[in-house]
Design a protein around this motif. Structure first.
Motif, PDB file in Angstrom:
ATOM      1  N   GLY A  12       0.814  -1.216   0.000  1.00 19.39           N
ATOM      2  CA  GLY A  12       0.000   0.000   0.000  1.00 19.39           C
ATOM      3  C   GLY A  12       0.845   1.262   0.000  1.00 19.39           C
ATOM      4  N   ARG A  13       1.917   1.257   0.773  1.00 26.03           N
ATOM      5  CA  ARG A  13       2.801   2.433   0.832  1.00 26.03           C
ATOM      6  C   ARG A  13       3.517   2.634  -0.494  1.00 26.03           C
ATOM      7  N   GLU A  14       4.054   1.554  -1.033  1.00 28.35           N
ATOM      8  CA  GLU A  14       4.799   1.659  -2.286  1.00 28.35           C
ATOM      9  C   GLU A  14       3.905   2.063  -3.455  1.00 28.35           C
ATOM     10  N   ALA A  15       2.613   1.858  -3.327  1.00 31.60           N
ATOM     11  CA  ALA A  15       1.684   2.257  -4.384  1.00 31.60           C
ATOM     12  C   ALA A  15       1.455   3.769  -4.413  1.00 31.60           C
ATOM     13  N   ILE A  16       1.694   4.446  -3.272  1.00 33.75           N
ATOM     14  CA  ILE A  16       1.363   5.879  -3.227  1.00 33.75           C
ATOM     15  C   ILE A  16       2.543   6.803  -2.926  1.00 33.75           C
ATOM     16  N   MET A  17       3.707   6.238  -2.569  1.00 29.22           N
ATOM     17  CA  MET A  17       4.842   7.112  -2.239  1.00 29.22           C
ATOM     18  C   MET A  17       6.173   6.416  -2.467  1.00 29.22           C
ATOM     19  N   PHE A  18       7.219   7.248  -2.547  1.00 30.54           N
ATOM     20  CA  PHE A  18       8.594   6.778  -2.701  1.00 30.54           C
ATOM     21  C   PHE A  18       9.377   7.099  -1.433  1.00 30.54           C
ATOM     22  N   LYS A  19      10.247   6.197  -1.012  1.00 32.07           N
ATOM     23  CA  LYS A  19      11.124   6.478   0.120  1.00 32.07           C
ATOM     24  C   LYS A  19      12.219   7.425  -0.341  1.00 32.07           C
ATOM     25  N   VAL A  20      12.389   8.519   0.388  1.00 27.74           N
ATOM     26  CA  VAL A  20      13.459   9.476   0.107  1.00 27.74           C
ATOM     27  C   VAL A  20      14.693   9.090   0.906  1.00 27.74           C
ATOM     28  N   GLY A  26      13.191   9.884  11.909  1.00 29.06           N
ATOM     29  CA  GLY A  26      12.112   9.627  10.963  1.00 29.06           C
ATOM     30  C   GLY A  26      12.595   9.145   9.615  1.00 29.06           C
ATOM     31  N   VAL A  27      11.635   8.721   8.819  1.00 27.23           N
ATOM     32  CA  VAL A  27      11.883   8.322   7.435  1.00 27.23           C
ATOM     33  C   VAL A  27      11.003   9.216   6.562  1.00 27.23           C
ATOM     34  N   LEU A  28      11.625   9.831   5.562  1.00 27.07           N
ATOM     35  CA  LEU A  28      10.919  10.760   4.691  1.00 27.07           C
ATOM     36  C   LEU A  28      10.494  10.050   3.408  1.00 27.07           C
ATOM     37  N   TYR A  29       9.242  10.300   3.004  1.00 19.88           N
ATOM     38  CA  TYR A  29       8.677   9.737   1.778  1.00 19.88           C
ATOM     39  C   TYR A  29       8.110  10.870   0.931  1.00 19.88           C
ATOM     40  N   LEU A  30       8.172  10.726  -0.373  1.00 19.83           N
ATOM     41  CA  LEU A  30       7.575  11.662  -1.327  1.00 19.83           C
ATOM     42  C   LEU A  30       6.329  11.007  -1.913  1.00 19.83           C
ATOM     43  N   ALA A  43       7.606   9.770   8.709  1.00 20.72           N
ATOM     44  CA  ALA A  43       7.147   8.747   9.656  1.00 20.72           C
ATOM     45  C   ALA A  43       8.241   8.453  10.676  1.00 20.72           C
ATOM     46  N   LEU A  44       7.847   8.295  11.913  1.00 17.28           N
ATOM     47  CA  LEU A  44       8.793   7.921  12.964  1.00 17.28           C
ATOM     48  C   LEU A  44       9.373   6.544  12.643  1.00 17.28           C
ATOM     49  N   LYS A  45      10.681   6.372  12.848  1.00 21.31           N
ATOM     50  CA  LYS A  45      11.315   5.073  12.591  1.00 21.31           C
ATOM     51  C   LYS A  45      10.748   3.989  13.505  1.00 21.31           C
ATOM     52  N   ASN A  46      10.569   4.331  14.776  1.00 21.97           N
ATOM     53  CA  ASN A  46      10.046   3.366  15.750  1.00 21.97           C
ATOM     54  C   ASN A  46       8.523   3.354  15.700  1.00 21.97           C
ATOM     55  N   HIS A  47       7.950   2.196  15.965  1.00 21.54           N
ATOM     56  CA  HIS A  47       6.487   2.090  15.922  1.00 21.54           C
ATOM     57  C   HIS A  47       5.865   2.647  17.199  1.00 21.54           C
ATOM     58  N   LYS A  48       5.347   3.857  17.074  1.00 20.05           N
ATOM     59  CA  LYS A  48       4.594   4.499  18.149  1.00 20.05           C
ATOM     60  C   LYS A  48       3.407   5.187  17.501  1.00 20.05           C
ATOM     61  N   LYS A  49       2.352   5.365  18.275  1.00 24.16           N
ATOM     62  CA  LYS A  49       1.134   5.962  17.736  1.00 24.16           C
ATOM     63  C   LYS A  49       1.044   7.465  17.980  1.00 24.16           C
ATOM     64  N   GLU A  50       1.620   7.926  19.080  1.00 24.93           N
ATOM     65  CA  GLU A  50       1.429   9.314  19.508  1.00 24.93           C
ATOM     66  C   GLU A  50       2.759   9.980  19.863  1.00 24.93           C
TER      67      GLU A  50
END
Length: 140
Positions: A12-20, A26-30, A43-50
């Motif tokens: 799903g992610r790869e269908a709508i964005m590219f990893k920069v 964090g990890v930046l996507y375009l 997106a935060l590298k670690n899995h957290k919700k808030e």
């Protein structure tokens, strides 16, 4: 089906964005939809919700990443205003949308809609040029 941001190759992610690239926390996507030229997500590298779940250093690093990434978007594409948004109801992984708005342009003066019914898609070369510009500006 795992986490949209944690899974290395989430369909799903790869269908709508590219990893920069990876930043400090964090990890930046375009986004592929460039109706808002320069639209990204951090997106935060670690899995957290808030945000309130982050340790102090992680929070400081993530805030710095967000300021640097949004500043790079503004500098590279000269938007009038940056909209920053974090939702996560349907995708519970801490992330911020970086949405450049241009006076007189798409959705300027109105609310940002996550899903655009008429996406603006670019050529592969145009995406690669944008990704290269972001990497160069951010030292990724």
């Amino acid at each position: 089906m795992g986490c949209f941001y944690c899974d290395e190759h989430h369909e799903g992610r790869e269908a709508i964005m590219f990893k920069v690239g990876e930043m400090k926390a964090g990890v930046l996507y375009l986004f592929k939809d460039q109706a808002h030229k320069g639209r990204c997500v951090l997106a935060l590298k670690n899995h957290k919700k808030e945000l309130c779940e982050c340790e102090p250093q992680e929070l400081a690093d993530f805030a710095d990443d967000l300021a640097r990434a949004s500043g790079a978007v503004k500098e590279l594409w000269g938007c009038t205003k940056l909209n920053l948004a974090s939702f996560g109801d349907a995708n519970p992984h801490l992330h911020f949308h970086i949405v450049p708005k241009y006076e007189g342009g798409f959705e300027f003066g109105g609310n940002f809609q996550i899903t655009n019914p008429e996406p603006v898609l670019l050529s592969d070369a145009e995406y690669q040029e944008m990704i290269a510009a972001l990497k160069a500006k951010l030292g990724l």
